[in-house]
Design an enzyme around this catalytic site. Structure first.
Site, PDB file in Angstrom:
ATOM      1  N   GLU A  51       0.871  -1.148   0.026  1.00  0.00           N
ATOM      2  CA  GLU A  51       0.055   0.093   0.054  1.00  0.00           C
ATOM      3  C   GLU A  51       0.913   1.110   0.005  1.00  0.00           C
ATOM      4  O   GLU A  51       1.730   1.298   0.970  1.00  0.00           O
ATOM      5  CB  GLU A  51      -0.816   0.017   1.360  1.00  0.00           C
ATOM      6  CG  GLU A  51      -2.102  -0.471   1.339  1.00  0.00           C
ATOM      7  CD  GLU A  51      -2.913  -0.434   2.444  1.00  0.00           C
ATOM      8  OE1 GLU A  51      -3.506  -1.291   2.810  1.00  0.00           O
ATOM      9  OE2 GLU A  51      -2.765   0.476   3.000  1.00  0.00           O
ATOM     10  N   ASP A  62      -5.938   9.488   9.680  1.00  0.00           N
ATOM     11  CA  ASP A  62      -4.620   9.210  10.155  1.00  0.00           C
ATOM     12  C   ASP A  62      -4.336   9.889  11.571  1.00  0.00           C
ATOM     13  O   ASP A  62      -4.636  10.843  11.723  1.00  0.00           O
ATOM     14  CB  ASP A  62      -3.811   9.402   9.205  1.00  0.00           C
ATOM     15  CG  ASP A  62      -4.014   8.506   7.977  1.00  0.00           C
ATOM     16  OD1 ASP A  62      -3.875   6.987   8.186  1.00  0.00           O
ATOM     17  OD2 ASP A  62      -4.223   9.039   6.844  1.00  0.00           O
TER      18      ASP A  62
END
Lengths: 275, 411
Positions: A51, A62
């Site tokens: 990824e 995040d």
């Protein structure tokens, strides 16, 4: 959809009765060359999927580690074009390891969705995880991506209830990314007693492989997940290893790439021994 | 909620069922939050139809917030400008000193209906944070306000106010430590504490239903203005002027008038040091930005060529958000509202003029609106009725203004 690299990789893992390791790093962190060396080294460190984060100034889902990584990447001059270039250079040497671009929608929208999909496919990208494109916004990018034979991987959360789950799974392909906790990346990890019922619930609704992420930081935690899921996603822990290897001005230490890849190998080891 | 009937082809019926105003708006959030905003939408739709919700809100508007706010003829200013008859909608007289109370009251009542036990909010200048802290105290709910560390430094009095009111102010150091980062941090809190927490967004932005819900709560400004102007002058105003950061005070004033074609509307963005100075020198998302996706909605954003968000600059901490409510983006593209801008210097000049001529210390935010009134009013005839939303009072800004004027205030 025709079979993709992601489908093929999961098939191969299933044959070996092994869970996969999905590794996340931020493209361009701390700089293009170091980041490319890391990507190149990941398959040898036994990462099954890569990824690659597309840096964004405002990564709302995040935690601090990944936001800092995005900041370092942007400061080093990373752009969407350079991220695709990184994939292109990797793909010239590795035909098999799937690459999934992960990030937020605005840089893609700014690039132009159709042009981006076509350039990404051309560079050798296999799929996308776009955090702020829920199923309600499938017309934006999910459907065009599927139309081009690219996987659009859906996030499923603990808050995704029974009624909603089939809707979320409808346009998902490649695999399902189960966010094991409510929260941001880099937080606590789920316990197996939390994961097991969630896996059963998902398996009852889809034949797609299920990867579990958020909060997996150690080989032992990865092994725990690998017992019940088809893949474990490790991101923040790798990013933290990268951050550890940075000196003044975010200059990478001589051994950064080696150290980070050794850490990835240790996670892979945990997963290999899990079943 | 609205007592102004919509016409055929109305501009007031948006958004559509996907939360879109044209291409703007939408629900661009992580899956973890998606079920929550669907819940919120359902709860809001139910509350709108519930008379007891309206009654409770109206009662607190009247006795706690102090509504209706007056519509005041600024006689000396009008005379000075020598054109239009200028009125101020006095929302700076609300409890907590700005229009923010209108929206916070609505959302906190909704939070209570939904059984939420904890309130979070983001704040830039601190006006929204103070309003949230105030209502959280009033209803006995624990409250966390996220505020950029740079803003905490610029807005110390409001930080202390929030703490006095029992709120926890959490400094945000990620990103550039300003309002957009505070909003990111509030979203992170919400995504972590999904069951207990209600997120009170302070402006007409964010994922659907926030832009609609905040607009509806703020529309009390425009509804009162219609009624008050009819009483004062026997007709509707000819033009409306309001400042725009995220755009909630402007949307509240404009929305009930959108179908009155003869009413001109001006939204005034912050031009900072001048839009022509380029990125990072202004906060004018419409005049100096382009369409993008941030914080749950598609709208005009300040961004670079690669879609990275750029911080805005304005002397007013309440206007330096890099985005704008999606309905404004739609009204901009459809041409219904004229979006203009005022620089830091023009706002400072207007601020001082208002103090001297009207005995009102305006917040730096409406000082931007006033700067446009100063340009517009002289071009209009004396029977032209102009309403400017005086959406906040300027006590919080006296230090900033003193600094800009080169005056040192001793302790």
């Amino acid at each position: 959809m025709t079979e993709t690299r992601i489908d093929r990789r999961f098939k191969a893992l299933k044959k070996k009765n092994r869970a996969g390791l999905v590794t996340y790093i931020m493209a361009g962190d701390p700089d293009f060359d170091t980041s490319l060396s890391l990507v190149r080294g990941l398959p040898k460190a036994r990462a099954d999927f890569i990824e690659l984060g597309m840096p964004f100034t405002d990564p709302m889902a995040d935690g601090p580690s990944i936001q800092a990584a995005a900041g370092r990447a942007l400061a080093s001059g990373q752009t969407m074009v350079r991220t695709l270039e990184m994939v292109r250079q990797f793909r010239a040497e590795d035909e098999a390891t799937p690459i999934i671009l992960m990030g937020y929608y605005n840089p893609i929208y700014s690039y132009g969705v159709d042009r981006f999909l076509s350039d990404a496919k051309d560079a050798g990208v296999d799929g996308f995880i776009i955090v702020d494109l829920p199923t309600e916004e499938d017309d934006e990018m999910c459907k065009p991506a599927m139309g081009m034979g690219l996987n659009f991987i859906r996030l499923v959360a603990p808050t995704t209830d029974e009624q909603r789950l089939p809707v979320v799974l409808a346009n998902t392909s490649g695999f399902v990314y189960y966010i094991s906790i409510t929260g941001i990346t880099g937080g606590r990890s789920a316990t197996s007693s939390e994961l097991e019922p969630a896996m059963a619930r998902l398996k009852g609704q889809t034949d797609l492989p299920i990867a579990v992420g958020f909060g997996i930081k150690t080989p032992a935690q990865a092994a725990e997940v690998a017992k019940i899921a088809d893949a474990a996603v490790v991101g923040t822990a790798i990013i933290d290893q990268i951050a550890c290897g940075l000196g003044a001005g975010n200059k990478p230490s001589m051994t950064l790439v080696e150290d980070v890849l050794a850490f990835v190998s240790s996670i892979a080891e945990g997963i290999a021994e899990a079943r | 909620m609205s007592d102004v009937p919509a016409k055929p082809n109305s501009l007031r019926t948006g958004p559509d069922e996907d939360g879109r105003f044209g291409i703007f708006g939408g629900r661009f959030v992580a899956e973890t939050l998606m079920p929550l905003i669907l819940d919120l939408e359902a709860a809001y739709e139910a509350a709108k139809k519930d008379q007891s919700f309206q009654d409770e809100m109206n009662d607190l508007w009247a006795h706690y917030v102090g509504r209706p706010s007056p519509l005041y003829h600024a006689e000396r200013l009008s005379e000075h400008l020598g054109g239009a008859k200028v009125y101020f909608k006095r929302d700076e007289l609300n409890h907590t000193g700005s229009h923010k109370a209108n929206n916070v009251l609505g959302q906190i009542l909704l939070a209570r209906r939904m059984g939420k036990k904890r309130i979070i909010a983001e704040t830039g200048a601190g006006q929204h944070g103070v309003a949230v802290a105030t209502f959280a105290a009033r209803f006995g709910l624990p409250c966390v306000v996220y505020m950029g560390s740079a803003d905490i430094e610029r807005q110390k009095p409001n930080v202390f106010r929030m703490r006095l009111l029992g709120a926890e102010v959490r400094p945000v150091t990620s990103g550039t430590g300003t309002l957009k980062d505070a909003m990111n941090e509030a979203l992170r809190d919400w995504v972590t504490n999904v069951d207990s927490t209600f997120y009170i967004i302070g402006t007409v932005a964010g994922p659907h239903p926030y832009p609609t819900m905040v607009r509806d709560f703020q529309s009390i400004i425009g509804r009162e203005t219609r009624e008050q102007m009819r009483t004062a002058e026997g007709r509707l105003p000819d033009s409306l002027v309001a400042c725009i950061g995220g755009g909630s005070n402007a949307m509240g004033l404009f929305h009930p008038f959108l179908d009155d074609e003869a009413v001109e509307m001006y939204g005034v963005e912050a031009a900072g040091r001048g839009i022509d100075q380029g990125d990072g020198h202004h906060a004018a998302s419409l005049s100096g930005g382009r369409a993008g996706v941030l914080h749950g909605n598609r709208t005009y954003l300040l961004q670079d060529d690669d879609g990275q968000i750029i911080d805005g600059h304005s002397i007013s901490a309440g206007l330096d958000y890099p985005g704008i409510g999606p309905e404004h983006s739609w009204l901009h593209e459809s041409g219904r509202v004229s979006y203009v801008s005022a620089t830091d210097q023009e706002a400072l000049d207007a601020f001082q003029l208002c103090c001297k001529l009207e005995g009102i210390i305006p917040a730096l935010e409406p000082a931007h609106a006033l700067a446009h009134v100063i340009k517009l009013a002289p071009e209009k005839p004396q029977d032209h009725l102009l309403v400017m939303n005086m959406c906040g009072r300027g006590d919080k800004d006296v230090f900033t203004v003193a600094d800009a004027l080169g005056i040192t205030l001793d302790d």
